[in-house]
Scaffold this motif. Structure first.
Motif, PDB file in Angstrom:
ATOM      1  N   SER A 142       0.834  -1.202   0.000  1.00 17.32           N
ATOM      2  CA  SER A 142       0.000   0.000   0.000  1.00 17.32           C
ATOM      3  C   SER A 142       0.868   1.252   0.000  1.00 17.32           C
ATOM      4  CB  SER A 142      -0.918   0.021   1.223  1.00 17.32           C
ATOM      5  OG  SER A 142      -0.155   0.220   2.411  1.00 17.32           O
ATOM      6  N   ASP A 143       0.312   2.350  -0.490  1.00 20.54           N
ATOM      7  CA  ASP A 143       1.010   3.625  -0.456  1.00 20.54           C
ATOM      8  C   ASP A 143       1.325   4.037   0.981  1.00 20.54           C
ATOM      9  OD1 ASP A 143       0.890   3.741  -3.181  1.00 20.54           O
ATOM     10  OD2 ASP A 143      -0.702   5.260  -3.275  1.00 20.54           O
ATOM     11  N   GLU A 144       0.390   3.773   1.868  1.00 19.10           N
ATOM     12  CA  GLU A 144       0.581   4.144   3.270  1.00 19.10           C
ATOM     13  C   GLU A 144       1.782   3.422   3.869  1.00 19.10           C
ATOM     14  OE1 GLU A 144      -3.360   5.080   1.898  1.00 19.10           O
ATOM     15  OE2 GLU A 144      -2.264   3.160   1.926  1.00 19.10           O
ATOM     16  N   ALA A 333      -0.632  -6.405  -8.557  1.00 19.14           N
ATOM     17  CA  ALA A 333      -1.536  -5.437  -7.943  1.00 19.14           C
ATOM     18  C   ALA A 333      -0.767  -4.179  -7.552  1.00 19.14           C
ATOM     19  CB  ALA A 333      -2.189  -6.051  -6.714  1.00 19.14           C
ATOM     20  N   THR A 334      -1.205  -3.020  -8.066  1.00 20.34           N
ATOM     21  CA  THR A 334      -0.634  -1.734  -7.697  1.00 20.34           C
ATOM     22  C   THR A 334      -1.770  -0.812  -7.302  1.00 20.34           C
ATOM     23  OG1 THR A 334      -0.695  -0.992 -10.014  1.00 20.34           O
ATOM     24  CG2 THR A 334       1.351  -2.001  -9.239  1.00 20.34           C
ATOM     25  N   THR A 335      -1.440   0.272  -6.612  1.00 19.38           N
ATOM     26  CA  THR A 335      -2.499   1.104  -6.034  1.00 19.38           C
ATOM     27  C   THR A 335      -3.086   2.119  -6.999  1.00 19.38           C
ATOM     28  OG1 THR A 335      -0.808   2.599  -5.176  1.00 19.38           O
ATOM     29  CG2 THR A 335      -1.591   0.868  -3.704  1.00 19.38           C
ATOM     30  N   SER A 336      -2.311   2.564  -7.992  1.00 13.71           N
ATOM     31  CA  SER A 336      -2.778   3.612  -8.896  1.00 13.71           C
ATOM     32  C   SER A 336      -2.528   3.208 -10.340  1.00 13.71           C
ATOM     33  CB  SER A 336      -2.057   4.936  -8.609  1.00 13.71           C
ATOM     34  OG  SER A 336      -2.279   5.359  -7.290  1.00 13.71           O
ATOM     35  N   PRO A 337      -3.409   3.588 -11.259  1.00 14.19           N
ATOM     36  CA  PRO A 337      -3.228   3.221 -12.667  1.00 14.19           C
ATOM     37  C   PRO A 337      -2.078   3.987 -13.305  1.00 14.19           C
ATOM     38  CG  PRO A 337      -5.092   4.704 -12.437  1.00 14.19           C
ATOM     39  CD  PRO A 337      -4.651   4.361 -11.048  1.00 14.19           C
ATOM     40  N   THR A 338      -1.405   3.333 -14.254  1.00 14.46           N
ATOM     41  CA  THR A 338      -0.383   3.966 -15.083  1.00 14.46           C
ATOM     42  C   THR A 338      -0.522   3.393 -16.489  1.00 14.46           C
ATOM     43  OG1 THR A 338       1.369   2.307 -14.810  1.00 14.46           O
ATOM     44  CG2 THR A 338       1.189   3.996 -13.097  1.00 14.46           C
ATOM     45  N   ALA A 339       0.385   3.759 -17.371  1.00 22.23           N
ATOM     46  CA  ALA A 339       0.397   3.184 -18.718  1.00 22.23           C
ATOM     47  C   ALA A 339       1.203   1.899 -18.762  1.00 22.23           C
ATOM     48  CB  ALA A 339       0.952   4.192 -19.718  1.00 22.23           C
ATOM     49  N   PHE A 340       1.592   1.382 -17.599  1.00 21.20           N
ATOM     50  CA  PHE A 340       2.292   0.106 -17.497  1.00 21.20           C
ATOM     51  C   PHE A 340       1.352  -0.970 -16.964  1.00 21.20           C
ATOM     52  CE2 PHE A 340       6.567   2.352 -16.709  1.00 21.20           C
ATOM     53  CZ  PHE A 340       7.018   2.100 -18.003  1.00 21.20           C
ATOM     54  N   THR A 341       1.629  -2.199 -17.356  1.00 15.26           N
ATOM     55  CA  THR A 341       1.034  -3.356 -16.699  1.00 15.26           C
ATOM     56  C   THR A 341       2.140  -4.385 -16.518  1.00 15.26           C
ATOM     57  OG1 THR A 341      -0.751  -5.004 -16.765  1.00 15.26           O
ATOM     58  CG2 THR A 341       0.324  -4.487 -18.856  1.00 15.26           C
ATOM     59  N   ASN A 342       2.121  -5.075 -15.385  1.00 15.96           N
ATOM     60  CA  ASN A 342       3.132  -6.085 -15.068  1.00 15.96           C
ATOM     61  C   ASN A 342       2.438  -7.433 -14.926  1.00 15.96           C
ATOM     62  OD1 ASN A 342       5.366  -3.982 -14.285  1.00 15.96           O
ATOM     63  ND2 ASN A 342       3.588  -3.435 -13.034  1.00 15.96           N
ATOM     64  N   VAL A 343       2.813  -8.377 -15.774  1.00 16.68           N
ATOM     65  CA  VAL A 343       2.157  -9.684 -15.781  1.00 16.68           C
ATOM     66  C   VAL A 343       3.170 -10.763 -15.404  1.00 16.68           C
ATOM     67  CG1 VAL A 343       0.825 -11.333 -17.136  1.00 16.68           C
ATOM     68  CG2 VAL A 343       0.602  -8.879 -17.596  1.00 16.68           C
TER      69      VAL A 343
END
Length: 428
Positions: A142-144, A333-343
């Motif tokens: 998490s970001d926190e 799983a990441t907290t915020s959307p970007t133009a990347f995806t990690n599979v």
């Protein structure tokens, strides 16, 4: 403004110069420029070719000023707080090699730091009394928790009687491709009296940065050639007025350097900071002065930043899900959307075991990565950006306006076949 050509393959055909057989799913590493922007760049190069001295001495300075004026609003900062440099790595070097470190000074960074930046820290530590403190980071997180670990590490450094002088972190990580809570990290640094250095290599053109001025990092660098569609290489180096006295020299030191003993008034109209970077050394300045052309393309042909961002983020999300479904794995799983995806790749970790972070490319995991890279290029004319994180191998794919969902579905099939061959080779 409405886009003139539909995003996807129509956009690729109309405005990008890729080889017909090449599938560009790794935009994040080096970016690309639309043909109209390349055309403008070549026009400037032709002007320099025809009258080099005139162009460099008289024409170039106002063109650079115009480019700085055009790009400053993307960060929400003053024009006299931004200059151009070749790339983000250069910016990190400029900052760390200008600061004066004393005994017990510590730089805090995360384990997801870009490798060249970590090596820069080690290089500086050879000649200055600088100690590095690394915060381990594994996704999902998490970001926190990321902010908590930064605060906790700074406090631990101080309890040891040392000085946490500066903290370095990213806007969007290089690997895995995940957005960092850089705004909250900057605020934590300010509250704790620590300088903040932002590596925004993946920043402008991908995520919204118009609030950089409000957030107020101490140093910020972001590449234009990755996501803003400018030619390689160009980057924005932002230093707020309050810290510009800390940057005494460019790298290499150029004509803008002022001797410490100098008391004579300057004979130019630039501020000391902007003048420092106006003419560092002979180079190709066309990527810098092509920035306004790139911004014009993004506005007039793409409908503006929000339109580009929405398409790229959505394609990365849906494309990543499609690839994960084909591979029967999962999207990180990441907290915020970007133009990347990690599979995650369907390759058993038993083939390479637990790998030390700095040594993974020389391990069995690195050997597998290299084979996948080379084979994908030779057999399928595409490059796969593969990395090791949290015990698994992952592919980082980039969403971009010249791609469609079918490109991700295609590469999912390619990856499934190649990963199957990796498993078969391990059984031989």
């Amino acid at each position: 403004m409405t886009q003139k050509v539909r995003f996807g393959h129509k956009m690729r055909e109309a405005h990008f110069g890729f080889s017909p057989s090449y599938t560009p799913l790794n935009h994040g590493s080096y970016g690309t420029s639309p043909l109209p922007v390349i055309g403008e760049q070549r026009r400037y190069q032709q002007q320099e070719l025809e009258r080099p001295t005139k162009f460099i001495i008289y024409d170039l300075p106002p063109l650079i000023d115009q480019a700085r004026t055009a790009v400053a609003p993307l960060l929400g900062v003053r024009t006299d707080e931004v200059v151009f440099i070749p790339n983000a790595t250069t910016g990190i070097n400029i900052i760390l090699r200008n600061l004066k470190f004393e005994q017990q000074d510590v730089i805090v960074h995360f384990s997801t730091i870009y490798a060249a930046c970590e090596k820069t820290i080690a290089s500086v530590a050879e000649i200055q009394p600088l100690e590095a403190r690394c915060i381990e980071l594994e996704y999902p997180i998490s970001d926190e928790e990321i902010v908590r670990r930064l605060r906790e590490t700074i406090e631990a450094v101080r309890k040891e009687g040392k000085n946490a002088k500066i903290a370095m972190f990213d806007t969007v990580l290089t690997f895995p491709g995940a957005r960092m809570p850089w705004e909250e990290l900057v605020r934590a640094c300010r509250e704790m009296g620590v300088l903040s250095l932002i590596d925004g290599a993946h920043g402008v053109g991908m995520i919204d940065l118009t609030h950089v001025g409000d957030v107020g990092p101490d140093f910020f660098v972001t590449n234009c050639h990755k996501w803003l569609f400018t030619p390689r290489g160009s980057a924005i180096f932002h230093v707020p007025l309050r810290n510009q006295h800390l940057i005494r020299t460019s790298i290499p030191t150029g004509h803008g350097y002022s001797y410490p003993s100098s008391t004579s008034p300057s004979s130019h109209s630039q501020t000391p900071f902007t003048y420092l970077f106006e003419f560092v050394a002979t180079q190709d300045w066309s990527p810098y002065i092509s920035v306004p052309s790139a911004l014009k393309f993004r506005e007039e042909q793409c409908g503006g930043e929000d339109s580009i961002r929405s398409y790229c983020f959505d394609l990365a999300r849906t494309g990543g899900e499609a690839v994960a479904k084909i591979l029967e794995t999962d999207v990180m799983a990441t907290t915020s959307p970007t133009a990347f995806t990690n599979v995650r790749l369907p390759i058993s970790s038993s083939l390479f075991g637990d790998v030390p972070r700095r040594e993974w490319e020389s391990s069995k995991a690195g050997t597998i990565k290299s084979w996948l890279n080379r084979t994908a290029l030779e057999e399928h004319d595409t490059y796969l950006q593969i990395g090791y994180h949290a015990g698994s191998l992952w592919v980082r794919l980039s969403g971009q306006i010249y791609l469609e969902l079918s490109d991700f579905e295609w590469v999912g099939g390619v990856l499934k076949e190649l990963c199957g061959r990796v498993e078969e080779r391990s059984e031989e």
